[in-house]
Design a protein around this motif. Structure first.
Motif, PDB file in Angstrom:
ATOM      1  N   MET A  41      -6.468  -1.252  -5.814  1.00 12.56           N
ATOM      2  CA  MET A  41      -7.291  -0.150  -6.309  1.00 12.56           C
ATOM      3  C   MET A  41      -6.696   1.201  -5.907  1.00 12.56           C
ATOM      4  SD  MET A  41      -9.825  -1.804  -7.814  1.00 12.56           S
ATOM      5  CE  MET A  41     -11.190  -0.663  -8.005  1.00 12.56           C
ATOM      6  N   CYS A  42      -5.402   1.248  -5.622  1.00 14.27           N
ATOM      7  CA  CYS A  42      -4.744   2.475  -5.136  1.00 14.27           C
ATOM      8  C   CYS A  42      -5.139   3.686  -5.977  1.00 14.27           C
ATOM      9  CB  CYS A  42      -3.223   2.288  -5.151  1.00 14.27           C
ATOM     10  SG  CYS A  42      -2.342   3.729  -4.516  1.00 14.27           S
ATOM     11  N   ARG A  43      -5.440   4.788  -5.284  1.00 14.19           N
ATOM     12  CA  ARG A  43      -5.922   5.986  -5.986  1.00 14.19           C
ATOM     13  C   ARG A  43      -4.814   6.968  -6.331  1.00 14.19           C
ATOM     14  NH1 ARG A  43     -11.231   7.487  -4.174  1.00 14.19           N
ATOM     15  NH2 ARG A  43     -12.344   5.607  -3.558  1.00 14.19           N
ATOM     16  N   ASN A  44      -3.685   6.890  -5.626  1.00 13.84           N
ATOM     17  CA  ASN A  44      -2.696   7.968  -5.821  1.00 13.84           C
ATOM     18  C   ASN A  44      -1.403   7.490  -6.492  1.00 13.84           C
ATOM     19  OD1 ASN A  44      -1.143   6.716  -3.847  1.00 13.84           O
ATOM     20  ND2 ASN A  44      -1.779   8.119  -2.219  1.00 13.84           N
ATOM     21  N   THR A  45      -1.365   6.245  -6.919  1.00 17.90           N
ATOM     22  CA  THR A  45      -0.217   5.644  -7.634  1.00 17.90           C
ATOM     23  C   THR A  45       1.089   5.672  -6.827  1.00 17.90           C
ATOM     24  OG1 THR A  45       0.600   7.586  -8.847  1.00 17.90           O
ATOM     25  CG2 THR A  45      -1.205   6.372  -9.850  1.00 17.90           C
ATOM     26  N   PRO A  85       0.824  -1.213   0.000  1.00 19.42           N
ATOM     27  CA  PRO A  85       0.000   0.000   0.000  1.00 19.42           C
ATOM     28  C   PRO A  85       0.860   1.266   0.000  1.00 19.42           C
ATOM     29  CG  PRO A  85      -0.118  -1.179   2.109  1.00 19.42           C
ATOM     30  CD  PRO A  85       0.617  -2.065   1.159  1.00 19.42           C
ATOM     31  N   ASP A  86       0.284   2.319  -0.533  1.00 22.80           N
ATOM     32  CA  ASP A  86       1.006   3.600  -0.532  1.00 22.80           C
ATOM     33  C   ASP A  86       1.084   4.118   0.900  1.00 22.80           C
ATOM     34  OD1 ASP A  86      -0.765   6.115   0.016  1.00 22.80           O
ATOM     35  OD2 ASP A  86      -2.041   4.778  -1.148  1.00 22.80           O
ATOM     36  N   PRO A  87       2.095   4.965   1.208  1.00 15.60           N
ATOM     37  CA  PRO A  87       2.305   5.382   2.598  1.00 15.60           C
ATOM     38  C   PRO A  87       1.336   6.448   3.097  1.00 15.60           C
ATOM     39  CG  PRO A  87       3.974   6.362   1.171  1.00 15.60           C
ATOM     40  CD  PRO A  87       3.127   5.466   0.301  1.00 15.60           C
ATOM     41  N   PRO A 139      -2.082   6.672   3.715  1.00 17.79           N
ATOM     42  CA  PRO A 139      -2.478   5.944   2.521  1.00 17.79           C
ATOM     43  C   PRO A 139      -3.756   6.527   1.940  1.00 17.79           C
ATOM     44  CG  PRO A 139      -3.323   4.822   4.459  1.00 17.79           C
ATOM     45  CD  PRO A 139      -2.659   6.092   4.947  1.00 17.79           C
ATOM     46  N   CYS A 140      -4.014   6.192   0.666  1.00 19.22           N
ATOM     47  CA  CYS A 140      -5.296   6.564   0.053  1.00 19.22           C
ATOM     48  C   CYS A 140      -6.392   5.707   0.694  1.00 19.22           C
ATOM     49  CB  CYS A 140      -5.237   6.345  -1.459  1.00 19.22           C
ATOM     50  SG  CYS A 140      -5.366   4.608  -1.943  1.00 19.22           S
ATOM     51  N   PRO A 141      -7.666   6.077   0.503  1.00 14.88           N
ATOM     52  CA  PRO A 141      -8.739   5.307   1.161  1.00 14.88           C
ATOM     53  C   PRO A 141      -8.699   3.814   0.831  1.00 14.88           C
ATOM     54  CG  PRO A 141      -9.603   7.338   0.240  1.00 14.88           C
ATOM     55  CD  PRO A 141      -8.194   7.240  -0.234  1.00 14.88           C
ATOM     56  N   ASN A 142      -8.407   3.460  -0.419  1.00 12.06           N
ATOM     57  CA  ASN A 142      -8.410   2.044  -0.782  1.00 12.06           C
ATOM     58  C   ASN A 142      -7.255   1.294  -0.136  1.00 12.06           C
ATOM     59  OD1 ASN A 142     -10.001   3.491  -2.980  1.00 12.06           O
ATOM     60  ND2 ASN A 142     -10.500   1.345  -3.337  1.00 12.06           N
ATOM     61  N   CYS A 143      -6.050   1.888  -0.152  1.00 17.40           N
ATOM     62  CA  CYS A 143      -4.917   1.235   0.513  1.00 17.40           C
ATOM     63  C   CYS A 143      -5.179   1.120   2.015  1.00 17.40           C
ATOM     64  CB  CYS A 143      -3.622   2.003   0.247  1.00 17.40           C
ATOM     65  SG  CYS A 143      -2.968   1.739  -1.421  1.00 17.40           S
ATOM     66  N   ALA A 144      -5.877   2.114   2.560  1.00 18.95           N
ATOM     67  CA  ALA A 144      -6.147   2.112   4.000  1.00 18.95           C
ATOM     68  C   ALA A 144      -6.997   0.907   4.414  1.00 18.95           C
ATOM     69  CB  ALA A 144      -6.845   3.412   4.408  1.00 18.95           C
TER      70      ALA A 144
END
Ligand SMILES: [Zn+2]
Length: 349
Positions: free
Chosen positions: A107-111, A92-94, A96-101
């Motif tokens: 489905m990561c929103r911020n790449t 997941p992104d650090p 995090p975006c709502p989906n990674c959270a």
């Protein structure tokens, strides 16, 4: 230890080299590599078109379709030495975006996600690798080397979930599916289609070799014509070629209410000359949905493991068409006409 590394965005920089043992910060589970599958993304990275090394490093260990044997499970009580494991690719992104959270890193929103062997984290083409226990998926020992098919199966497990999620927007009883492309992704999509009880059709350009035979062995129908020539209107199309003309043909051929799932990543090609508004009109009047699908989260990894365990091992074993030694990794990366899945094998399964 030996590792296959590349300097991202430098074409032809891949080499087998001595590399430091995996760092403890990469995870508490130490794994001995058995095999790593090769796909189009690896070829793109080696050609300098894609890929990012870890922050502060110039080189990236290649490979994201892993299979290994646990050497030391560390403090993990869920894993034992000798277990066969496959490493989840994305983190997941650090932010995090709502989906990674919520664990939907696919489905990561911020790449800003990272990916082993692709984006800012070392991959699995090294004699040993480390992984966090929560990202190590244990596979059925009876699968042996075929466990290397788990990662590509996760991609189709997610694609199928997307198709079903879209289909259920209305009353929906799909009878058939057309899979375009009989590479590993297409064949595994066809396998899951059969497991779901559908009438399965697979389309590819080739007329000979193992692909038509593998499709027939599944109890599915093979087509080497164009999509409009298949002779029926598919309720579901899983598009695995990424070829522009095939994609347009899929959109035109899907049944009323049909769902077209795009999994192929292509680029360029000839324009089709079909005005976008005409294509849109056809889709509006048939309530069609196009859904793009990439990567997989842990739920899909779990489902993919179940799908592989239910599959006929004799059929699955025909998908791994070539094994190369690490020193011959460049052979693994050059596509041969009869290849389906090629793996770099580090040790016996
Ligand atoms: Zn995210």
């Amino acid at each position: 230890m030996k590792a296959i590394t590349v300097e991202p965005h430098v074409s032809g920089s891949a080499r087998l080299e001595d590399f430091p043992e995996p760092d403890q910060h990469e995870g508490s589970v130490l794994v001995e590599a058995i095999a790593v599958g090769v796909c189009g993304t690896d070829v793109e990275i080696v050609e300098g078109k894609y890929g990012w090394s870890p922050p502060g490093a110039s080189r990236l260990v290649l490979g994201h379709e892993s299979l290994g044997r646990v050497l030391d499970p560390g403090p993990s009580s869920a894993l034992k030495a000798g277990d066969l494991v496959v490493g989840i690719v994305r983190r997941p992104d650090p932010v995090p975006c709502p989906n990674c959270a919520v664990g939907e890193w696919d489905m990561c929103r911020n790449t800003q996600y990272t990916e082993r062997g692709i984006k800012e984290i070392h991959g699995f083409m090294s004699e040993r690798w480390r992984i966090e226990p929560e990202y190590a998926m244990r596979v059925d020992k009876s699968l042996g080397l075929l466990g290397v098919l788990l990662e590509p199966t996760t991609v189709v497990a997610k694609a199928w979930e997307q198709v079903v999620a879209v289909g259920q927007r209305s009353f929906w009883e799909p009878r058939n599916v057309l899979v375009t492309g009989a590479g590993p992704i297409g064949l595994l999509a066809a396998l899951i289609g059969k497991q779901r009880g559908l009438e399965v059709h697979v389309l590819d350009r080739v007329q000979t070799g193992s692909k038509p035979d593998l499709v027939r062995q599944l109890g599915a129908t093979y087509h080497s014509c164009s999509v409009p020539e298949v002779g029926f209107e598919p309720d579901i199309i899983v598009e695995c070629t990424g070829v522009g003309q095939v994609i347009v043909d899929c959109l035109k051929t899907a049944s009323a209410g049909g769902v077209v799932c795009l999994t192929g990543v292509g680029s360029g090609g000839r324009t089709t000359g079909l005005p976008a508004a005409d294509l849109a009109s056809a889709m509006v009047l048939k309530n069609n949905v196009i859904v793009g699908s990439v990567n997989a989260n842990k739920r899909h990894w779990y489902k993919a493991g179940a799908a592989l365990s239910r599959a006929d091992p004799a059929w699955l074993s025909q998908l791994v068409t070539r094994r190369e030694r690490p020193e011959d990794f460049s052979k693994a990366l050059s596509r041969q006409p009869d290849d389906i899945k090629v793996v770099v094998q580090f040790s016996a399964a």
